[in-house]
Design a protein around this motif. Structure first.
Motif, short mmCIF file in Angstrom:
data_model
loop_
_atom_site.label_atom_id
_atom_site.label_comp_id
_atom_site.label_asym_id
_atom_site.label_seq_id
_atom_site.Cartn_x
_atom_site.Cartn_y
_atom_site.Cartn_z
N LEU A 188 4.08 2.51 98.46
CA LEU A 188 3.56 2.16 97.14
C LEU A 188 4.38 1.02 96.54
CD1 LEU A 188 2.87 5.71 95.62
CD2 LEU A 188 1.38 4.28 97.04
N LEU A 189 3.71 0.00 96.09
CA LEU A 189 4.37 -1.12 95.42
C LEU A 189 4.21 -0.90 93.92
CD1 LEU A 189 2.82 -3.96 97.64
CD2 LEU A 189 4.89 -2.60 98.06
N ARG A 190 5.31 -1.00 93.18
CA ARG A 190 5.23 -0.68 91.76
C ARG A 190 6.11 -1.59 90.93
NH1 ARG A 190 9.52 1.94 89.50
NH2 ARG A 190 11.04 2.96 90.87
N SER A 191 5.89 -1.56 89.61
CA SER A 191 6.75 -2.29 88.68
C SER A 191 7.95 -1.44 88.32
CB SER A 191 5.96 -2.64 87.41
OG SER A 191 5.81 -1.49 86.60
N TYR A 192 8.79 -1.94 87.42
CA TYR A 192 9.96 -1.17 86.98
C TYR A 192 9.56 -0.01 86.08
CZ TYR A 192 9.25 -4.30 83.01
OH TYR A 192 8.69 -5.00 81.96
N SER A 215 8.59 3.61 97.97
CA SER A 215 8.06 2.54 97.12
C SER A 215 9.01 1.36 97.10
CB SER A 215 7.84 3.04 95.68
OG SER A 215 9.08 3.42 95.10
N ILE A 216 8.45 0.19 96.74
CA ILE A 216 9.23 -1.03 96.53
C ILE A 216 8.98 -1.47 95.10
CG2 ILE A 216 9.67 -3.39 97.30
CD1 ILE A 216 8.43 -2.66 99.98
N VAL A 217 10.04 -1.84 94.37
CA VAL A 217 9.94 -2.16 92.94
C VAL A 217 9.96 -3.68 92.75
CG1 VAL A 217 10.96 -1.85 90.66
CG2 VAL A 217 11.10 -0.01 92.37
N PHE A 218 9.06 -4.19 91.88
CA PHE A 218 8.96 -5.61 91.59
C PHE A 218 9.06 -5.84 90.09
CE2 PHE A 218 6.88 -4.88 95.58
CZ PHE A 218 7.19 -5.99 96.36
N ASP A 219 9.51 -7.06 89.72
CA ASP A 219 9.61 -7.37 88.29
C ASP A 219 8.37 -8.10 87.78
OD1 ASP A 219 9.92 -9.89 89.36
OD2 ASP A 219 11.74 -10.38 88.25
N SER A 220 7.39 -8.34 88.64
CA SER A 220 6.14 -8.96 88.20
C SER A 220 5.01 -8.57 89.14
CB SER A 220 6.26 -10.48 88.14
OG SER A 220 6.16 -11.04 89.45
N SER A 221 3.80 -8.54 88.60
CA SER A 221 2.63 -8.23 89.43
C SER A 221 2.36 -9.34 90.44
CB SER A 221 1.40 -8.02 88.54
OG SER A 221 1.55 -6.86 87.75
N LEU A 222 2.78 -10.56 90.13
CA LEU A 222 2.58 -11.66 91.08
C LEU A 222 3.34 -11.40 92.38
CD1 LEU A 222 2.86 -14.85 88.82
CD2 LEU A 222 0.79 -13.87 89.83
N GLY A 223 4.61 -11.01 92.26
CA GLY A 223 5.39 -10.68 93.44
C GLY A 223 4.84 -9.46 94.16
N MET A 224 4.40 -8.49 93.36
CA MET A 224 3.85 -7.27 93.94
C MET A 224 2.60 -7.56 94.77
SD MET A 224 2.34 -3.91 91.99
CE MET A 224 3.62 -3.97 90.74
N LEU A 225 1.71 -8.40 94.23
CA LEU A 225 0.49 -8.69 94.96
C LEU A 225 0.76 -9.52 96.21
CD1 LEU A 225 -2.61 -8.07 94.48
CD2 LEU A 225 -2.77 -10.54 94.28
N GLU A 226 1.73 -10.42 96.13
CA GLU A 226 2.09 -11.19 97.32
C GLU A 226 2.57 -10.26 98.42
OE1 GLU A 226 2.42 -14.13 99.95
OE2 GLU A 226 1.51 -14.31 97.97
#
Length: 294
Positions: A188-192, A215-226
Protein backbone atom coordinates in the motif's frame (compact mmCIF):
# COMPACT_ATOMS: atom_id res chain seq x y z
CA UNK A 1 16.37 72.39 4.81
CA UNK A 2 16.11 70.11 1.73
CA UNK A 3 14.53 71.79 -1.25
CA UNK A 4 11.41 69.82 -2.33
CA UNK A 5 12.15 69.73 -6.09
CA UNK A 6 15.54 68.23 -6.86
CA UNK A 7 16.27 67.90 -10.59
CA UNK A 8 16.07 64.31 -11.85
CA UNK A 9 18.94 64.89 -14.28
CA UNK A 10 21.25 65.88 -11.44
CA UNK A 11 20.30 62.80 -9.41
CA UNK A 12 20.91 60.57 -12.43
CA UNK A 13 24.25 62.29 -13.08
CA UNK A 14 25.32 61.66 -9.49
CA UNK A 15 24.20 58.00 -9.56
CA UNK A 16 26.03 57.26 -12.82
CA UNK A 17 29.16 59.08 -11.64
CA UNK A 18 29.08 57.17 -8.35
CA UNK A 19 28.85 53.83 -10.15
CA UNK A 20 31.72 54.62 -12.49
CA UNK A 21 33.65 56.89 -10.09
CA UNK A 22 34.21 59.01 -13.15
CA UNK A 23 32.45 62.01 -14.68
CA UNK A 24 33.77 61.03 -18.09
CA UNK A 25 32.36 57.49 -18.09
CA UNK A 26 29.09 58.76 -16.63
CA UNK A 27 28.88 61.28 -19.47
CA UNK A 28 29.37 58.52 -22.05
CA UNK A 29 26.56 56.47 -20.45
CA UNK A 30 24.20 59.44 -20.30
CA UNK A 31 25.11 60.73 -23.78
CA UNK A 32 26.07 64.20 -22.54
CA UNK A 33 29.34 66.02 -22.09
CA UNK A 34 31.67 65.54 -19.15
CA UNK A 35 31.24 69.21 -18.30
CA UNK A 36 27.46 68.80 -18.15
CA UNK A 37 27.71 65.88 -15.70
CA UNK A 38 30.18 67.78 -13.51
CA UNK A 39 27.92 70.84 -13.53
CA UNK A 40 24.84 68.76 -12.57
CA UNK A 41 26.65 67.12 -9.68
CA UNK A 42 27.95 70.49 -8.42
CA UNK A 43 24.40 71.85 -8.64
CA UNK A 44 23.10 68.91 -6.59
CA UNK A 45 25.83 69.40 -3.98
CA UNK A 46 24.91 73.06 -3.73
CA UNK A 47 21.24 72.28 -3.21
CA UNK A 48 22.01 69.68 -0.55
CA UNK A 49 24.79 71.80 0.93
CA UNK A 50 27.10 68.77 1.13
CA UNK A 51 30.08 67.38 -0.77
CA UNK A 52 29.23 64.10 -2.49
CA UNK A 53 32.60 63.38 -4.11
CA UNK A 54 36.23 63.96 -3.37
CA UNK A 55 37.80 64.96 -6.68
CA UNK A 56 41.05 63.04 -7.15
CA UNK A 57 43.69 63.36 -9.89
CA UNK A 58 42.54 60.06 -11.42
CA UNK A 59 38.87 59.83 -10.65
CA UNK A 60 36.37 60.30 -7.86
CA UNK A 61 35.83 58.98 -4.35
CA UNK A 62 32.50 59.06 -2.57
CA UNK A 63 32.23 60.96 0.68
CA UNK A 64 30.19 59.52 3.54
CA UNK A 65 27.27 61.67 2.36
CA UNK A 66 27.62 60.26 -1.15
CA UNK A 67 27.73 56.70 0.19
CA UNK A 68 24.49 57.37 2.06
CA UNK A 69 22.69 58.76 -0.98
CA UNK A 70 23.84 56.22 -3.59
CA UNK A 71 21.95 53.04 -2.46
CA UNK A 72 18.73 55.03 -2.03
CA UNK A 73 18.94 56.38 -5.58
CA UNK A 74 19.85 52.96 -6.99
CA UNK A 75 16.78 51.41 -5.39
CA UNK A 76 14.52 54.22 -6.60
CA UNK A 77 15.81 54.13 -10.18
CA UNK A 78 15.53 50.33 -10.25
CA UNK A 79 11.94 50.48 -9.05
CA UNK A 80 11.08 53.12 -11.62
CA UNK A 81 12.64 51.00 -14.37
CA UNK A 82 10.81 47.87 -13.22
CA UNK A 83 7.48 49.71 -13.08
CA UNK A 84 7.92 51.29 -16.49
CA UNK A 85 8.96 47.92 -17.87
CA UNK A 86 5.57 46.50 -16.94
CA UNK A 87 3.75 48.79 -19.35
CA UNK A 88 3.16 46.90 -22.58
CA UNK A 89 0.76 47.72 -25.41
CA UNK A 90 -1.13 50.26 -23.35
CA UNK A 91 -1.51 47.95 -20.34
CA UNK A 92 0.24 47.62 -17.00
CA UNK A 93 1.54 44.08 -16.41
CA UNK A 94 0.78 42.93 -12.87
CA UNK A 95 2.75 40.17 -11.16
CA UNK A 96 0.74 37.47 -9.39
CA UNK A 97 2.57 34.97 -7.18
CA UNK A 98 0.73 31.74 -6.37
CA UNK A 99 1.91 28.72 -4.41
CA UNK A 100 0.06 25.45 -4.87
CA UNK A 101 0.15 21.87 -3.67
CA UNK A 102 2.09 19.99 -6.34
CA UNK A 103 -0.70 17.48 -6.98
CA UNK A 104 -3.23 20.25 -7.63
CA UNK A 105 -0.81 22.33 -9.69
CA UNK A 106 0.23 19.50 -12.02
CA UNK A 107 -2.99 17.50 -12.13
CA UNK A 108 -5.62 20.23 -12.27
CA UNK A 109 -4.27 23.76 -12.63
CA UNK A 110 -1.62 23.42 -15.36
CA UNK A 111 -3.99 21.91 -17.97
CA UNK A 112 -6.19 25.00 -17.59
CA UNK A 113 -3.58 27.74 -17.39
CA UNK A 114 -3.57 28.25 -21.15
CA UNK A 115 -7.05 29.70 -20.86
CA UNK A 116 -5.91 32.10 -18.14
CA UNK A 117 -2.93 33.26 -20.22
CA UNK A 118 -5.09 33.78 -23.29
CA UNK A 119 -7.73 35.79 -21.44
CA UNK A 120 -5.43 37.79 -19.15
CA UNK A 121 -2.12 38.25 -21.00
CA UNK A 122 -1.12 41.25 -18.88
CA UNK A 123 -0.91 39.27 -15.65
CA UNK A 124 2.48 37.65 -15.10
CA UNK A 125 1.66 34.52 -13.11
CA UNK A 126 4.49 33.07 -11.04
CA UNK A 127 3.64 29.58 -9.81
CA UNK A 128 5.55 27.62 -7.20
CA UNK A 129 4.70 24.14 -5.92
CA UNK A 130 4.95 22.60 -2.48
CA UNK A 131 3.92 19.49 -0.54
CA UNK A 132 1.22 21.37 1.41
CA UNK A 133 3.69 22.91 3.84
CA UNK A 134 4.01 26.59 2.96
CA UNK A 135 4.86 29.89 4.68
CA UNK A 136 2.81 32.43 2.74
CA UNK A 137 4.42 35.48 4.34
CA UNK A 138 8.03 34.29 4.10
CA UNK A 139 7.62 33.23 0.47
CA UNK A 140 5.86 36.46 -0.50
CA UNK A 141 2.83 34.68 -1.97
CA UNK A 142 -0.33 36.47 -3.01
CA UNK A 143 -2.29 33.21 -2.83
CA UNK A 144 -1.61 29.68 -1.64
CA UNK A 145 -3.72 26.73 -2.80
CA UNK A 146 -3.73 24.21 0.03
CA UNK A 147 -5.32 20.90 0.97
CA UNK A 148 -6.96 20.50 4.35
CA UNK A 149 -9.82 21.65 6.53
CA UNK A 150 -9.62 25.34 5.66
CA UNK A 151 -8.52 26.36 9.16
CA UNK A 152 -5.19 28.20 9.00
CA UNK A 153 -4.38 30.96 11.51
CA UNK A 154 -4.56 34.50 10.15
CA UNK A 155 -5.74 33.22 6.78
CA UNK A 156 -8.81 33.78 4.64
CA UNK A 157 -9.74 30.49 2.95
CA UNK A 158 -12.13 29.94 0.04
CA UNK A 159 -13.13 26.34 -0.67
CA UNK A 160 -12.46 25.21 -4.24
CA UNK A 161 -13.32 21.53 -4.33
CA UNK A 162 -13.24 18.24 -2.50
CA UNK A 163 -10.87 15.61 -3.83
CA UNK A 164 -12.01 12.12 -2.74
CA UNK A 165 -9.27 9.50 -2.41
CA UNK A 166 -9.58 6.16 -4.16
CA UNK A 167 -7.44 3.20 -5.15
CA UNK A 168 -5.21 3.73 -8.21
CA UNK A 169 -2.81 1.22 -9.72
CA UNK A 170 -1.41 -0.09 -12.99
CA UNK A 171 -3.64 -2.40 -15.07
CA UNK A 172 -1.54 -5.49 -14.24
CA UNK A 173 -2.27 -5.06 -10.52
CA UNK A 174 -5.88 -3.96 -11.12
CA UNK A 175 -6.58 -7.34 -12.74
CA UNK A 176 -5.62 -9.00 -9.45
CA UNK A 177 -8.10 -6.92 -7.45
CA UNK A 178 -11.57 -8.43 -7.61
CA UNK A 179 -12.75 -7.36 -4.14
CA UNK A 180 -11.33 -4.83 -1.65
CA UNK A 181 -9.89 -7.62 0.50
CA UNK A 182 -7.49 -8.43 -2.32
CA UNK A 183 -5.62 -5.24 -1.45
CA UNK A 184 -4.30 -6.92 1.68
CA UNK A 185 -1.89 -8.87 -0.50
CA UNK A 186 -0.46 -5.71 -2.10
CA UNK A 187 2.03 -3.05 -0.99
CA UNK A 188 0.00 0.00 0.00
CA UNK A 189 1.31 3.43 -0.97
CA UNK A 190 0.17 6.16 1.38
CA UNK A 191 0.70 9.74 2.53
CA UNK A 192 1.96 10.77 5.96
CA UNK A 193 -1.69 10.81 7.10
CA UNK A 194 -1.88 7.38 8.75
CA UNK A 195 -5.68 7.24 8.94
CA UNK A 196 -6.45 7.34 5.20
CA UNK A 197 -6.16 3.65 4.35
CA UNK A 198 -8.11 2.58 7.50
CA UNK A 199 -10.86 5.03 6.50
CA UNK A 200 -10.95 3.62 2.98
CA UNK A 201 -11.13 0.01 4.17
CA UNK A 202 -13.98 0.95 6.52
CA UNK A 203 -15.84 2.65 3.65
CA UNK A 204 -15.25 -0.48 1.53
CA UNK A 205 -16.83 -2.65 4.24
CA UNK A 206 -13.72 -4.30 5.68
CA UNK A 207 -13.64 -2.40 8.96
CA UNK A 208 -11.28 0.30 10.18
CA UNK A 209 -9.28 -2.20 12.29
CA UNK A 210 -8.14 -4.23 9.30
CA UNK A 211 -4.51 -5.25 9.70
CA UNK A 212 -2.68 -3.37 6.95
CA UNK A 213 0.08 -4.92 4.86
CA UNK A 214 3.45 -3.36 4.09
CA UNK A 215 3.34 0.29 3.04
CA UNK A 216 5.56 3.04 1.61
CA UNK A 217 5.03 6.64 2.79
CA UNK A 218 5.17 9.67 0.45
CA UNK A 219 5.00 13.41 1.06
CA UNK A 220 2.95 14.04 -2.09
CA UNK A 221 0.43 12.25 -4.28
CA UNK A 222 2.64 12.99 -7.29
CA UNK A 223 5.45 10.85 -5.90
CA UNK A 224 2.96 8.23 -4.78
CA UNK A 225 1.41 7.90 -8.22
CA UNK A 226 4.81 7.71 -9.90
CA UNK A 227 5.59 4.75 -7.62
CA UNK A 228 2.26 3.20 -8.58
CA UNK A 229 3.06 3.68 -12.28
CA UNK A 230 6.30 1.81 -11.72
CA UNK A 231 4.36 -1.10 -10.21
CA UNK A 232 5.66 -0.62 -6.67
CA UNK A 233 2.21 -0.86 -5.12
CA UNK A 234 -1.31 0.52 -4.91
CA UNK A 235 -1.87 4.23 -4.33
CA UNK A 236 -4.65 5.93 -2.40
CA UNK A 237 -4.90 9.24 -4.25
CA UNK A 238 -7.46 11.64 -5.78
CA UNK A 239 -8.51 10.30 -9.24
CA UNK A 240 -9.65 13.77 -10.36
CA UNK A 241 -6.03 14.95 -10.16
CA UNK A 242 -4.86 12.16 -12.47
CA UNK A 243 -7.48 12.29 -15.22
CA UNK A 244 -4.89 12.17 -18.01
CA UNK A 245 -3.28 8.98 -16.71
CA UNK A 246 -6.70 7.39 -16.24
CA UNK A 247 -7.87 8.44 -19.69
CA UNK A 248 -4.68 7.09 -21.27
CA UNK A 249 -4.99 3.75 -19.50
CA UNK A 250 -1.66 4.05 -17.66
CA UNK A 251 -3.50 3.59 -14.38
CA UNK A 252 -6.91 2.27 -13.39
CA UNK A 253 -9.35 2.79 -10.56
CA UNK A 254 -10.45 -0.74 -9.67
CA UNK A 255 -13.03 0.28 -7.04
CA UNK A 256 -15.56 3.11 -7.03
CA UNK A 257 -15.22 3.60 -3.27
CA UNK A 258 -13.82 7.01 -2.35
CA UNK A 259 -13.28 8.87 0.92
CA UNK A 260 -13.20 12.61 1.57
CA UNK A 261 -10.46 13.70 3.94
CA UNK A 262 -10.33 17.40 3.05
CA UNK A 263 -10.67 19.98 0.31
CA UNK A 264 -8.51 22.25 -1.80
CA UNK A 265 -8.68 25.89 -0.68
CA UNK A 266 -7.61 29.19 -2.15
CA UNK A 267 -6.00 31.05 0.75
CA UNK A 268 -4.42 34.42 1.42
CA UNK A 269 -3.22 36.19 4.52
CA UNK A 270 -5.93 38.33 6.09
CA UNK A 271 -3.38 41.14 6.21
CA UNK A 272 -2.84 40.94 2.44
CA UNK A 273 -4.94 43.43 0.50
CA UNK A 274 -6.46 41.83 -2.59
CA UNK A 275 -5.06 43.38 -5.78
CA UNK A 276 -6.79 43.57 -9.17
CA UNK A 277 -4.66 40.64 -10.41
CA UNK A 278 -5.57 38.57 -7.35
CA UNK A 279 -9.27 39.27 -7.83
CA UNK A 280 -9.06 38.34 -11.52
CA UNK A 281 -7.32 35.05 -10.74
CA UNK A 282 -9.83 34.18 -8.01
CA UNK A 283 -12.84 34.81 -10.26
CA UNK A 284 -11.24 32.82 -13.09
CA UNK A 285 -10.36 29.93 -10.77
CA UNK A 286 -13.90 29.72 -9.40
CA UNK A 287 -15.25 29.73 -12.97
CA UNK A 288 -12.99 26.82 -13.86
CA UNK A 289 -14.07 24.90 -10.77
CA UNK A 290 -17.76 25.44 -11.63
CA UNK A 291 -17.27 24.47 -15.29
CA UNK A 292 -15.46 21.24 -14.45
CA UNK A 293 -17.50 20.20 -11.43
CA UNK A 294 -18.39 16.47 -11.50
Amino acid sequence: MLRPHLPLNALRAFEASARHLSFTRAAIELCVTQAAVSHQVKSLEAQLNVTLFKRLPRGLMLTSEGETLLPVLRECFDRIAQTLGRFDGGHYREVLTVGAVGTFAVGWLLPRLGDFQARFPYIDLRLSTNNNRVDVAAEGLDYAIRFGSGAWHGTEALQLMQAPLSVLCVPQIARQLQVPADLLGQTLLRSYRTNEWPQWFEAAGLGSNTLLPQSIVFDSSLGMLEAALQGLGVALAPPMMFERQLAGGAIEQPFAVGIVTGSYWLTRLQSRTETAAMSTFKVWLLEQVACHAP
